[in-house]
Structure formats: C-alpha cells, structure tokens
Design an enzyme around this catalytic site. Structure first.
Site, PDB file in Angstrom:
ATOM      1  N   ASN A 156       0.821  -1.212   0.000  1.00  0.00           N
ATOM      2  CA  ASN A 156       0.000   0.000   0.000  1.00  0.00           C
ATOM      3  C   ASN A 156       0.853   1.260   0.000  1.00  0.00           C
ATOM      4  OD1 ASN A 156      -2.208  -1.672   0.146  1.00  0.00           O
ATOM      5  ND2 ASN A 156      -2.783  -1.130   2.233  1.00  0.00           N
ATOM      6  N   ARG A 483      -9.524  -4.818 -14.862  1.00  0.00           N
ATOM      7  CA  ARG A 483      -8.406  -5.655 -14.415  1.00  0.00           C
ATOM      8  C   ARG A 483      -8.879  -7.100 -14.440  1.00  0.00           C
ATOM      9  NH1 ARG A 483      -4.948  -1.898 -11.902  1.00  0.00           N
ATOM     10  NH2 ARG A 483      -6.014  -0.181 -10.861  1.00  0.00           N
ATOM     11  N   ARG A 513      -4.100   1.410 -14.112  1.00  0.00           N
ATOM     12  CA  ARG A 513      -2.753   1.616 -13.611  1.00  0.00           C
ATOM     13  C   ARG A 513      -2.176   0.351 -12.975  1.00  0.00           C
ATOM     14  NH1 ARG A 513      -1.385   7.212 -11.278  1.00  0.00           N
ATOM     15  NH2 ARG A 513      -3.508   7.010 -10.480  1.00  0.00           N
ATOM     16  N   HIS A 543     -14.109   2.547 -16.223  1.00  0.00           N
ATOM     17  CA  HIS A 543     -13.996   1.880 -14.928  1.00  0.00           C
ATOM     18  C   HIS A 543     -15.220   1.027 -14.620  1.00  0.00           C
ATOM     19  CE1 HIS A 543     -13.573   1.934 -10.370  1.00  0.00           C
ATOM     20  NE2 HIS A 543     -12.391   1.505 -10.774  1.00  0.00           N
ATOM     21  N   TYR A 576     -11.413  -9.582  -2.011  1.00  0.00           N
ATOM     22  CA  TYR A 576     -12.086  -8.288  -2.073  1.00  0.00           C
ATOM     23  C   TYR A 576     -13.583  -8.497  -1.854  1.00  0.00           C
ATOM     24  CZ  TYR A 576      -8.084  -5.800  -4.177  1.00  0.00           C
ATOM     25  OH  TYR A 576      -6.876  -5.223  -4.426  1.00  0.00           O
TER      26      TYR A 576
END
Length: 802
Positions: A156, A483, A513, A543, A576
């Site tokens: 992080n 992603r 990114r 996104h 997640y």
C-alpha cells in the site's frame, strides 16, 4: 481477519436504517462495540435489530460536534420504487444552470467552501494505512494474518509513494502553487506526507522487531541473523550461495570507468564499499538482491530462515575476491509512477507502451536505507538519485516486507485461522443441478445479488459467462474489462464464445494503472481470435464493470446483464468484498447495449432508462438523491442516507452532504480509505458519522441508500465519490428494485454498521478510533461467511430469494 466469537449477521427482512435520537434514554437495546483497541470514541448507538439478529451499533466521535446515541425505528412499509419513476420526478434532475451554480445555494452564514471543512487526501490515506498497521499489531488476529498485514502495508505504501508522493513531487518541481480544497500548498502536502509516511514505516519496523518476529520465534518460526547460525548451518548457507545465488548476481561498480548504475523501482539492493589497497580510496558497487530467488532461505529446519540479503552480505568475499569489504548498506528506491500519456503516440496501444517505458525510468522519490549506513553511501545515493534529505528514510529491519507473504502462507493452521472457501449462490447452484434449467432461467425468474468473496466468483460470474459461451442460443457476449487475472477464466470464456461463432466485443481498459502490461497481453490474445476489442475511450477511462449476454429465446431476444462493483478478476475476488447484480431487466440490458456501442463506436448517449452513468448524469442524480432527503428532513420527515464507497473526495458532493446534515438528515458514510469530509462539526456535519471497515477482506463495494420517505432507493456500482470517477471515467450504478435483494442490502449495511471487530469511526480532525468492544463482538466478515454457509446448506430446502 477472524477474531472473537462469530456473530450471526443482520439478516434480510425489515429495514433498520432509520435512526431517531434517544440520547441515552435506554430505549432500544445497545451493547458496547469495538474493533480491538483502547481509544474511546464516544457513546454507542443502537439500531433496531431484525428478528433473531443482533442490534446494530454505531460509535460516534466525542469532541467537536459530538453526537448523542441514536436508535432506529424500522420502516416496514416500504414500497417498490423504480429508477424510472425517480427520473420522472422533477427533483431527480438538476438543470444545467443549477449544476453550474452550486455555490449560489443558500447556506446561511456558513461558507461550505471554507478549507477548514476539508481534509487533504494524503492525510486521510495515511490514516487508512495506520489502520492497516493496527491489524498487524492486533494480538487478537491470527499471527500469520498479522504477518500478511505487514506485507499489505508495504504494498500500500509503495503505491502511495509512487502515485501520491510522485505526483506531488512532480508538481513541486514545476513550482506549482496550486492549493488543495483544504487550503494547503503542494510543498506543505508533500512535506507532511513524507513525514507521516516515514513515521508509519518506522512503526512498521518496530512492530516487526518487537512484536511479530519474537511471536514467530515463540511459535517455532525463526527468522535468524546470519551470525546466529550454527557452524553446520553457516556452511550449508554458504554452499547454497555459491551454487544457486552467486551465479545470478551482477555487481555494478561506480567509478571513472563505469557510470552510476540504473536502480530499478522497488528493488532491494546492497551498496558495497570496497578498497584494493590499504591506502586507496573506497569504491562504490551496487548488488541487486534477486527477486527470482527465495527471500527466506531455509536453514537447519523447514521453520528456520535467514533472509537472502543477509546470505549475500555475509558471503561478499566470493563476489569481490582480493579486495577489502569496507562497509555495506541495504537500501531500496521508489520511482514516480505519475507519468502522462505521450501526446505524439498514434494510438492507445502505443501510448500505453510509452507509459510503461517511461514509468520504469521515472525519477526516484524515496530512498529507504539502513540506519547505520555509512555517510559515504548515503551521500552517493542522494547525489546521484537527486534526492533531498526529506526523501531519505532511515529504517531498521528488512526494508521490504512484500515477500513476507511467503511466511504468512506457511502451513500452520494453528497460526492462520480457518480458511474461507467461497460458497455457491444457492439459486444458481439449484439451477446448475437441474439439467432441464439454465443459469438464464434462474436470472429470468428473479434478479440475483452476488456478494463476493462470500459467494464464489467462479461459480457465479464465471459460470454465467462460461454457459453463455457454450449455449447455442446465445448470439453475442460483450464485456468491459478493467483488471483481470493473468490466467483469466473470464477471458477464456470470451475466447471460447468466439470460437463457437458468437459475436464477441470486449472493452479492455489499457490505462488501468499497474495492470497495463497484463491488459496489453490479453488484447493481443483476443484480437488473435478475431474478437472486436476496444482499448478504451478517448478522454475517459472506462472503470465500469459490466457484461451483457444477448440470447435468442422463444419470446424474442433476451438481454442478460451483470453489473458489478469489482473487477472480473478471479484472484482478487477471493479477498475483495464486492457486489454484483445478475438481471434480465430489459431496461438495464438496453442501457448496456448503448454503453457497449459507445465503447466500440463514438457516441456516448446522454439518456439512460435504468442505469446511472458517469460522466453523463451520475453526479446530478446523486445530488438529486441527497437533496431530496434534505427536503424531507426540512419538512419534518425522517430522512436517512447511507453511502458506502472506497473514497469520498469530491468537494461538490461533500458540500451536498453537509447541507443535508444541516437540514437534519441522519447520514452514515462507510468509507474504507480516503475521506475528505469532516464529520461531527457543530451546525454543519453533526449528523454525519464516517466509519471505516478494515479486516480480513478488503471492503470494495459501493452502495447508496436513501430512505426516500419509506420507499427506499438502493444503488450499487463501480463509482467512488471522487471527481475523477464522476467526471473523467465511464462508471455505472444500477438501481436495485427487487424487494428480496433490497432486504439483503439492508442486512449487509446494518451488519457493517453493527461491526465491533473491524470498524473504526472518524473524528473531526481526520483521525480514527476503533469502536469499543462488547463481550460478544459482532464481526461483519465472520457474519457474512456464516450467512453464505447457511444459505449453501439450504440448497435442498426452500428456494432462496436473494
């Protein structure tokens, strides 16, 4: 993270979102709450529990604007309301003039643009990293989970330094005098961010040396110094070095005949000073500690390790024979990742490849180095890397903790806590067992709400796409990929569909990114199969997470949609927390058709039937929802908002929340990371509580709930409340209409607000405190796992609605 006794979740049923002040009157049942820790955050708030489930508690900050306890009266008279009815409501749309004149709204004598009402994003993000560090320090967590949090913290902070510090450093070098919404200059923000990041890194090193390493040793896992090895272990380590490590090393010397070596980003390096003759000066060399070798070298036993850099350092005589080893220092550099697209690039692939190349050579913005490093090494590194003193972090310990995932993955169930195996969604599992039914039959019967990682990604989303790829009635599949995994089953399904003659169109966002290279490789594979691939959209980053299946059916063409809050990534879906909606709603499907036509074409529609789409109208619709609640509060009605996002940064929406609070709306913001809003300020945000859940799973879903006079409005989707998400990205939120799914969202939100194990509450100054713990603390993550297990066991019983 699992800790304490596992609590039952707040289950579907009546909503308990609505809160009324009881001021400690004793009405309702409340309990102490915590997330582990001793800081008191104030009194507890009670929420009416659903039948047989625990009460929800919500701690609030003391000090400026401290709030009283609150309790909820559940609203059981909720009527279904569609998004289309909202769109027809005059309050749901803002005029162009109203959108452009936000600051002209009457806020009385209060200036809601006052910088004192906002936090800097760096300050808030680093506060989140302190909460991650607290997980590593929490002794109630399983020991190897604490080790894993050390590794997570390093990853992080590396990203923070590359992106935020890198961006600030670039602006500072250009002399930018831009001020943040909090009124601070670039240089002030950069100085404070570097200082706070250094403090966190120092605390991390102390946590490892004083807490984690001794605890590992006490449990039979020894990470020892090379000097502490037995003679036999030393001989074995030296043999290992000669046979498998030495051949991979490349010493790079800096002298008049050799330029200063390039030092790659985030690589662990050893600086070595050598001398040929006793009266000669010293020579600097750099050795890169190889990433393709095990960082932890086993010695003596499978549970005793010495770090690779220590093995290298202790055997330098084999690498530098016939010279004196004068001194050494372990160091690590971090390079700026904030690079702009090359304007001269002819296409998006070329532009992305240019970004990857320039990022590799970005300027160094941080140097981490051992505290006893000789001044000569520090001077050479700072001079050659063009660093200032504030960019140099003198740190004890390993410097690089990402590889500690290796230790966290040791086969020690006694130190790891129970594994979690994501469960099938019961309705989809029932359809899968019935050979006469398809997944499309289940979706057509009722919408399906997925909650990952409690529901298996492979047995829900992957199954949806895999069945579509094989189904002879499916005509087309379209997907937007931001992603995805390196061995993506999602991509494989799309390839299979193309081979089976279906029309396949994929939007792969090349500008995701740190995933650009992976996405470039998938683009190449998809195009090799003749699949239509869009690389992104001009001017916007895509996104949105969505997929569309077009199917030929007896009553016409059916549209089956998946809209999620998370990526189509099977690995991150295991850790997640995300939501996804599977629906056969034709309005949602038609909206996705419009979006995918934009991805592959050129026209972005400005009107949608069901979806809230950025940058078209999402910002206006969110403001309309907030303002509608504020109007109800001014009219004396009970008004309630819950916002669950990863980041809450957009100043315009923050001002809307301030106005709603001033009107009397009760607001809970579940914000995992950055939050620029200051809660608990008298007269401005005293009815706003900001919570942050940090635990075993990474909270990643986005949910918006408004009481709406008792009818309730619910949305889930991809957008955080940031300017870039609302104005510069393609984002989608979808309204949740079905009552059983709304009930499940009620349960999810109330369980999170009841959490006493992972929840922190934000103070007005931007700091956070864990909520105090009861004797039987509610753990939201454990509760959701138990709910998924219970649903899975009901497969042979009654059908499950959500």
């Amino acid at each position: 993270m699992e800790g304490g006794d596992q609590a039952n979740p707040v289950d579907e049923g009546e909503s308990s979102h609505d809160r009324t002040t009881v001021a400690g009157s004793g009405d309702g049942e409340t309990a102490d709450s915590s997330a582990g820790g001793s800081d008191e955050t104030g009194t507890k708030t009670g929420v009416k529990p659903t039948d047989g489930e625990p009460a929800s508690q919500s701690a609030v900050p003391q000090g400026d604007g401290a709030r009283t306890d609150t309790s909820a009266d559940a609203d059981t008279d909720r009527n279904t309301i569609t998004f289309r009815s909202m769109a027809e409501d005059g309050s749901a749309r803002l005029s162009t003039v109203e959108r452009a004149t936000d600051e002209r709204l009457d806020d009385g004598d209060i200036d809601l643009t006052d910088p004192a009402l906002y936090l800097d994003r760096e300050q808030s993000e680093l506060a989140f990293q302190r909460r991650v560090l607290a997980e590593a320090r929490d002794e109630t967590n399983p020991l190897l989970e604490r080790v894993r949090f050390l590794a997570i913290l390093t990853a992080n902070l590396d990203e923070f330094v590359r992106k935020r510090i890198g961006g600030l450093d670039r602006r500072a070098r250009t002399g930018s005098d831009e001020r943040s919404p909090a009124g601070r200059t670039t240089d002030q923000r950069l100085t404070d961010a570097l200082s706070e990041a250094g403090d966190i890194l120092t605390a991390q090193a102390r946590c490892y040396s004083e807490e984690i390493r001794p605890a590992l040793a006490a449990n039979g896992i020894d990470i020892v110094d090379y000097e502490a090895l037995s003679p036999a272990a030393t001989d074995a380590a030296r043999s290992t070095f000669e046979e498998s490590i030495l051949p991979t090393l490349t010493p790079l010397t800096f002298d008049p005949a050799h330029p200063f070596p390039f030092i790659s980003n985030q690589s662990l390096s050893l600086a070595v000073l050598t001398r040929r003759e006793c009266d000669d000066g010293v020579t600097f060399s750099r050795i890169k500690i190889p990433r393709n070798r095990e960082r932890f070298v086993s010695v003596d036993s499978e549970s005793t390790f010495v770090r690779l850099e220590d093995v290298v350092r202790s055997n330098l005589d084999l690498l530098f024979p016939d010279v004196e080893i004068v001194d050494t220092a372990l160091f690590r550099v971090t390079r700026n990742a904030e690079v702009s697209r090359a304007e001269e690039a002819d296409d998006m692939i070329e532009a992305t490849e240019s970004i990857l190349d320039r990022r590799r050579f970005g300027n160094v913005v941080r140097l981490e180095i051992e505290p006893d490093a000789p001044a000569e090494i520090v001077d050479i590194l700072t001079r050659e890397l063009d660093l200032t003193d504030r960019q140099v972090f003198s740190l004890p310990g390993p410097l690089e903790y990402r590889d500690f995932h290796r230790i966290a993955s040791l086969d020690r169930p006694d130190l790891s806590g129970p594994d979690w195996i994501p469960q099938p969604h019961p309705r989809l599992a029932v359809a899968a067992r019935d050979e006469s039914r398809t997944i499309f039959d289940a979706i057509r019967a009722n919408d399906v709400l997925l909650h990952h990682p409690y529901h298996s990604f492979e047995k829900t989303v992957c199954q949806f796409l895999e069945q579509a790829a094989r189904d002879p009635d499916v005509l087309a599949i379209k997907a937007a990929i931001y992603r995805t995994a390196s061995d993506s089953r999602v991509i494989e399904s799309l390839l299979t569909a193309a081979r089976n003659g279906k029309q396949v169109a994929v939007m792969v966002e090349l500008a995701a990114r740190f995933d650009e290279q992976n996405n470039l490789e998938w683009v190449e594979r998809l195009e090799a199969e003749g699949i239509h691939v869009a690389y992104g959209t001009i001017g916007y980053k895509t996104h949105s997470k969505a997929a569309l299946v077009v199917r030929d059916e007896d009553d016409g063409v059916g549209l089956y949609s998946h809209i999620g809050t998370g990526n189509y990534h099977s690995e991150t879906a295991k850790g997640y927390e995300d939501l996804g909606l599977l629906t056969a709603d034709p309005a949602v499907g038609r909206d996705l058709v419009r979006l995918f036509n934009y991805y592959t074409g050129q026209t972005l529609h400005d009107d949608y039937e069901a979806l809230l789409v950025a940058p078209v109208e999402l910002r206006d619709r969110l403001r309309a929802v907030i303002r509608a609640e504020a109007e109800r509060a001014r009219a004396g009605e009970t008004a309630r908002l819950i916002v669950k996002v990863n980041r809450l940064e957009d100043p315009t929406l923050i001002r809307e929340l301030y106005r709603a609070s001033m009107a009397g709306v009760e607001i809970d913001c579940l914000v995992r990371g950055i939050c620029r809003l200051r809660p608990g300020i008298d007269g401005i945000s005293e009815t706003i509580t900001v919570h942050s859940i940090v635990g075993r799973f990474l909270e990643h879903s986005r949910i918006v709930y408004a009481r709406d006079g008792g009818s309730g409005r619910y949305y889930v989707g991809s957008a955080d409340w940031m300017q870039r998400n609302l104005d510069d990205r393609i984002e989608t939120l979808v309204p949740i209409e079905a009552r059983p799914l709304r009930d499940r969202l009620d349960a999810i939100l109330e369980t999170l607000l009841a959490d006493e194990r992972n929840r922190w509450v934000m103070r007005s100054d931007g700091s956070y405190a864990p909520v105090p713990a009861s004797d039987d603390p509610v753990d939201a993550h454990a509760a959701f796992m138990e709910h998924a297990r219970r649903d899975a066991k009901r497969l042979d019983g009654n059908p499950v609605d959500s």
